[in-house]
Design a protein around this motif. Structure first.
Motif, PDB file in Angstrom:
ATOM      1  N   VAL A  56     122.256  78.549  21.679  1.00  0.00           N
ATOM      2  CA  VAL A  56     123.539  77.864  21.837  1.00  0.00           C
ATOM      3  C   VAL A  56     124.630  78.919  21.736  1.00  0.00           C
ATOM      4  O   VAL A  56     124.592  79.758  20.834  1.00  0.00           O
ATOM      5  CB  VAL A  56     123.765  76.837  20.697  1.00  0.00           C
ATOM      6  N   SER A  57     125.579  78.906  22.672  1.00  0.00           N
ATOM      7  CA  SER A  57     126.765  79.742  22.427  1.00  0.00           C
ATOM      8  C   SER A  57     128.009  78.873  22.489  1.00  0.00           C
ATOM      9  O   SER A  57     128.574  78.523  21.452  1.00  0.00           O
ATOM     10  CB  SER A  57     126.834  80.966  23.334  1.00  0.00           C
ATOM     11  N   SER A  58     128.439  78.451  23.683  1.00  0.00           N
ATOM     12  CA  SER A  58     129.623  77.581  23.733  1.00  0.00           C
ATOM     13  C   SER A  58     129.282  76.159  23.300  1.00  0.00           C
ATOM     14  O   SER A  58     130.156  75.398  22.897  1.00  0.00           O
ATOM     15  CB  SER A  58     130.178  77.546  25.157  1.00  0.00           C
ATOM     16  N   GLY A  59     128.030  75.770  23.416  1.00  0.00           N
ATOM     17  CA  GLY A  59     127.624  74.396  23.090  1.00  0.00           C
ATOM     18  C   GLY A  59     127.729  73.467  24.289  1.00  0.00           C
ATOM     19  O   GLY A  59     127.400  72.286  24.191  1.00  0.00           O
ATOM     20  N   SER A  60     128.154  73.999  25.443  1.00  0.00           N
ATOM     21  CA  SER A  60     128.399  73.095  26.566  1.00  0.00           C
ATOM     22  C   SER A  60     127.094  72.544  27.159  1.00  0.00           C
ATOM     23  O   SER A  60     127.057  71.415  27.624  1.00  0.00           O
ATOM     24  CB  SER A  60     129.281  73.750  27.626  1.00  0.00           C
ATOM     25  N   THR A  61     126.017  73.323  27.109  1.00  0.00           N
ATOM     26  CA  THR A  61     124.739  72.803  27.632  1.00  0.00           C
ATOM     27  C   THR A  61     124.250  71.639  26.766  1.00  0.00           C
ATOM     28  O   THR A  61     123.761  70.631  27.285  1.00  0.00           O
ATOM     29  CB  THR A  61     123.671  73.918  27.708  1.00  0.00           C
ATOM     30  N   LEU A  62     124.396  71.786  25.456  1.00  0.00           N
ATOM     31  CA  LEU A  62     124.025  70.674  24.558  1.00  0.00           C
ATOM     32  C   LEU A  62     124.860  69.451  24.900  1.00  0.00           C
ATOM     33  O   LEU A  62     124.344  68.349  25.079  1.00  0.00           O
ATOM     34  CB  LEU A  62     124.269  71.055  23.083  1.00  0.00           C
ATOM     35  N   VAL A  71     115.504  73.815  28.584  1.00  0.00           N
ATOM     36  CA  VAL A  71     114.942  73.147  27.405  1.00  0.00           C
ATOM     37  C   VAL A  71     115.731  71.882  27.055  1.00  0.00           C
ATOM     38  O   VAL A  71     115.164  70.871  26.638  1.00  0.00           O
ATOM     39  CB  VAL A  71     114.938  74.134  26.210  1.00  0.00           C
ATOM     40  N   GLU A  72     117.042  71.937  27.266  1.00  0.00           N
ATOM     41  CA  GLU A  72     117.914  70.825  26.846  1.00  0.00           C
ATOM     42  C   GLU A  72     117.630  69.522  27.580  1.00  0.00           C
ATOM     43  O   GLU A  72     118.090  68.467  27.159  1.00  0.00           O
ATOM     44  CB  GLU A  72     119.394  71.200  27.027  1.00  0.00           C
ATOM     45  N   ILE A  73     116.882  69.616  28.675  1.00  0.00           N
ATOM     46  CA  ILE A  73     116.589  68.396  29.424  1.00  0.00           C
ATOM     47  C   ILE A  73     115.461  67.584  28.761  1.00  0.00           C
ATOM     48  O   ILE A  73     115.320  66.381  28.997  1.00  0.00           O
ATOM     49  CB  ILE A  73     116.228  68.747  30.900  1.00  0.00           C
TER      50      ILE A  73
HETATM   51  O1  LIG Z   1     125.857  76.923  24.590  1.00  0.00           O
HETATM   52  P1  LIG Z   1     125.951  77.355  26.011  1.00  0.00           P
HETATM   53  O2  LIG Z   1     127.111  78.265  26.256  1.00  0.00           O
HETATM   54  O3  LIG Z   1     125.918  76.210  26.963  1.00  0.00           O
HETATM   55  O4  LIG Z   1     124.652  78.266  26.322  1.00  0.00           O
HETATM   56  C1  LIG Z   1     123.364  77.822  26.019  1.00  0.00           C
HETATM   57  C2  LIG Z   1     122.450  77.899  27.191  1.00  0.00           C
HETATM   58  O5  LIG Z   1     122.380  79.264  27.658  1.00  0.00           O
HETATM   59  C3  LIG Z   1     121.015  79.637  27.770  1.00  0.00           C
HETATM   60  O6  LIG Z   1     120.488  79.310  28.998  1.00  0.00           O
HETATM   61  P2  LIG Z   1     120.759  80.166  30.327  1.00  0.00           P
HETATM   62  O7  LIG Z   1     122.086  79.821  30.900  1.00  0.00           O
HETATM   63  O8  LIG Z   1     120.527  81.606  29.998  1.00  0.00           O
HETATM   64  O9  LIG Z   1     119.667  79.625  31.316  1.00  0.00           O
HETATM   65  P3  LIG Z   1     118.100  79.910  31.404  1.00  0.00           P
HETATM   66  O10 LIG Z   1     117.438  78.671  30.866  1.00  0.00           O
HETATM   67  O11 LIG Z   1     117.864  80.103  32.844  1.00  0.00           O
HETATM   68  O12 LIG Z   1     117.770  81.130  30.607  1.00  0.00           O
HETATM   69  C4  LIG Z   1     120.327  78.812  26.702  1.00  0.00           C
HETATM   70  O13 LIG Z   1     118.943  78.717  26.953  1.00  0.00           O
HETATM   71  C5  LIG Z   1     121.051  77.501  26.777  1.00  0.00           C
HETATM   72  O14 LIG Z   1     120.486  76.650  27.725  1.00  0.00           O
END
Ligand SMILES: O=P(O)(O)OC[C@H]1O[C@H](OP(=O)(O)OP(=O)(O)O)[C@H](O)[C@@H]1O
Ligand SMILES: Nc1ncnc2c1ncn2[C@@H]1O[C@H](COP(=O)(O)OP(=O)(O)OP(=O)(O)O)[C@@H](O)[C@H]1O
Ligand SMILES: [Mg+2]
Length: 285
Positions: free
Chosen positions: A159-165, A143-145
């Motif tokens: 969001v957990s660590s926030g690193s994907t954002l 989704v973040e893309i």
């Molecule tokens: O804040 P972060 O620690 O970066 O985590 C957030 C990410 O983790 C989940 O994706 P996931 O890795 O499960 O991938 P998916 O889209 O294949 O479900 C979620 O959809 C975010 O993209």
């Protein structure tokens, strides 16, 4: 004989910890990788390995009696099932985010804009509560893309660590909900199944309590024991055992995980030495 069927995610974020939790409750599961159903060898429990998104409906329909899923999914699907325990893992948030260079005024930013998400129902409820009309664009993953490829002006995702954002040049703007893994059940279990579930919950609670506590041991000169005991919280009262060396005792107690750091300096000042803090596997009060 009555049995319980538990649904757990086949693979993904929840799988490992769900299986570990059952193991820590003393339940042995033959976890063949390609098996979609497995039976516990020492508990009347069948494990169904399913796609996460399908699980709440299966529990409502009674295909599975109980299951481990994230609270975020329950909020999204709104199935008629009951949460019996929060499990303390897979903690995350469902949040709105926008490109980091956006001067974000508040949730009204999204009025008339496009938001990409895998959680349309939860997002719809949040926007309605905030009286914002936005165009919700559903995508299953990555989704973040979306803002980077011109698909949407913002996103709503976990969001957990926030690193994907961070990696995608986004910033979190609004928290919609907090989530963790939970144990859920079908609302029409038989009396026998409720009894099996109670047995499982008894074990689960013992494991959870154990995780929140530590076993502390320390050597204390006999003339300081009273002072040290005053500092210690305990399940009842601390155990005091004589050491081989004359004039010294070993003091044992159970303390909360966080409590230890608050009293460590006082314990040392009071005369405690050789302090050991060890994990507790299970705890029955
Ligand atoms: O804040 P972060 O620690 O970066 O985590 C957030 C990410 O983790 C989940 O994706 P996931 O890795 O499960 O991938 P998916 O889209 O294949 O479900 C979620 O959809 C975010 O993209
Ligand atoms: N980054 C994360 N940190 C912590 N927990 C998360 C995170 N992402 C997802 N979760 C939790 O784990 C659950 C499963 O997420 P996961 O991405 O593994 O599966 P999925 O893509 O939703 O489902 P499927 O099994 O259909 O592939 C989510 O519903 C959420 O509760
Ligand atoms: Mg995911």
């Amino acid at each position: 004989m009555s049995k319980l069927k538990i649904a757990v995610q086949k693979s993904g974020r929840l799988n490992d910890e769900s299986i570990d939790l059952l193991k820590s409750c003393g339940i042995h599961i033959d976890n063949g990788k390609d098996q979609l159903k497995a039976s516990a060898s020492n508990f009347p429990l069948d494990v169904l390995y399913l796609r996460n998104g399908d699980i709440p409906q299966y529990v409502e329909d009674g295909v599975a009696d109980i299951a481990i899923v994230g609270e975020n999914l329950l909020e999204e699907t709104e199935n008629d099932i009951e949460t019996v325990r929060q499990l303390g893992f897979s903690k995350c948030k469902l949040s709105l985010a926008v490109p980091k260079e956006v001067d974000y005024p508040g949730v009204e930013f999204f009025e008339g804009k496009k938001i990409a998400t895998s959680y349309p129902n939860t997002l719809k409820k949040f926007l309605a509560k905030n009286k914002v009309n936005a165009d919700i664009h559903v995508i299953k993953g990555s989704v973040e893309i979306a803002p980077n490829i011109g698909l949407a002006e913002g996103i709503c995702d976990l969001v957990s660590s926030g690193s994907t954002l961070f990696k995608n040049g986004l910033k979190e703007t609004d928290l919609i909900l907090k989530s963790q893994a939970v144990l859920v059940k079908n609302k029409n279990l038989t009396v026998e199944q409720e009894e099996l579930l109670d047995t499982l919950l008894f074990r689960l609670d013992a494991v959870q309590k154990g995780k929140k506590s530590k076993y502390a041991l320390m050597n204390v000169p006999n003339d300081k024991i009273e002072q040290v005991i005053q500092l210690l919280p305990g399940m009842r009262s601390p155990t005091v055992l004589p050491l081989a060396e004359e004039g010294w005792s070993s003091v044992h107690t159970v303390i909360g995980e966080g409590e230890f750091w608050e009293i460590i300096d006082q314990l040392k000042a009071a005369g405690a030495e050789g302090i050991l803090i060890v994990p507790i596997e299970k705890m029955v009060l």
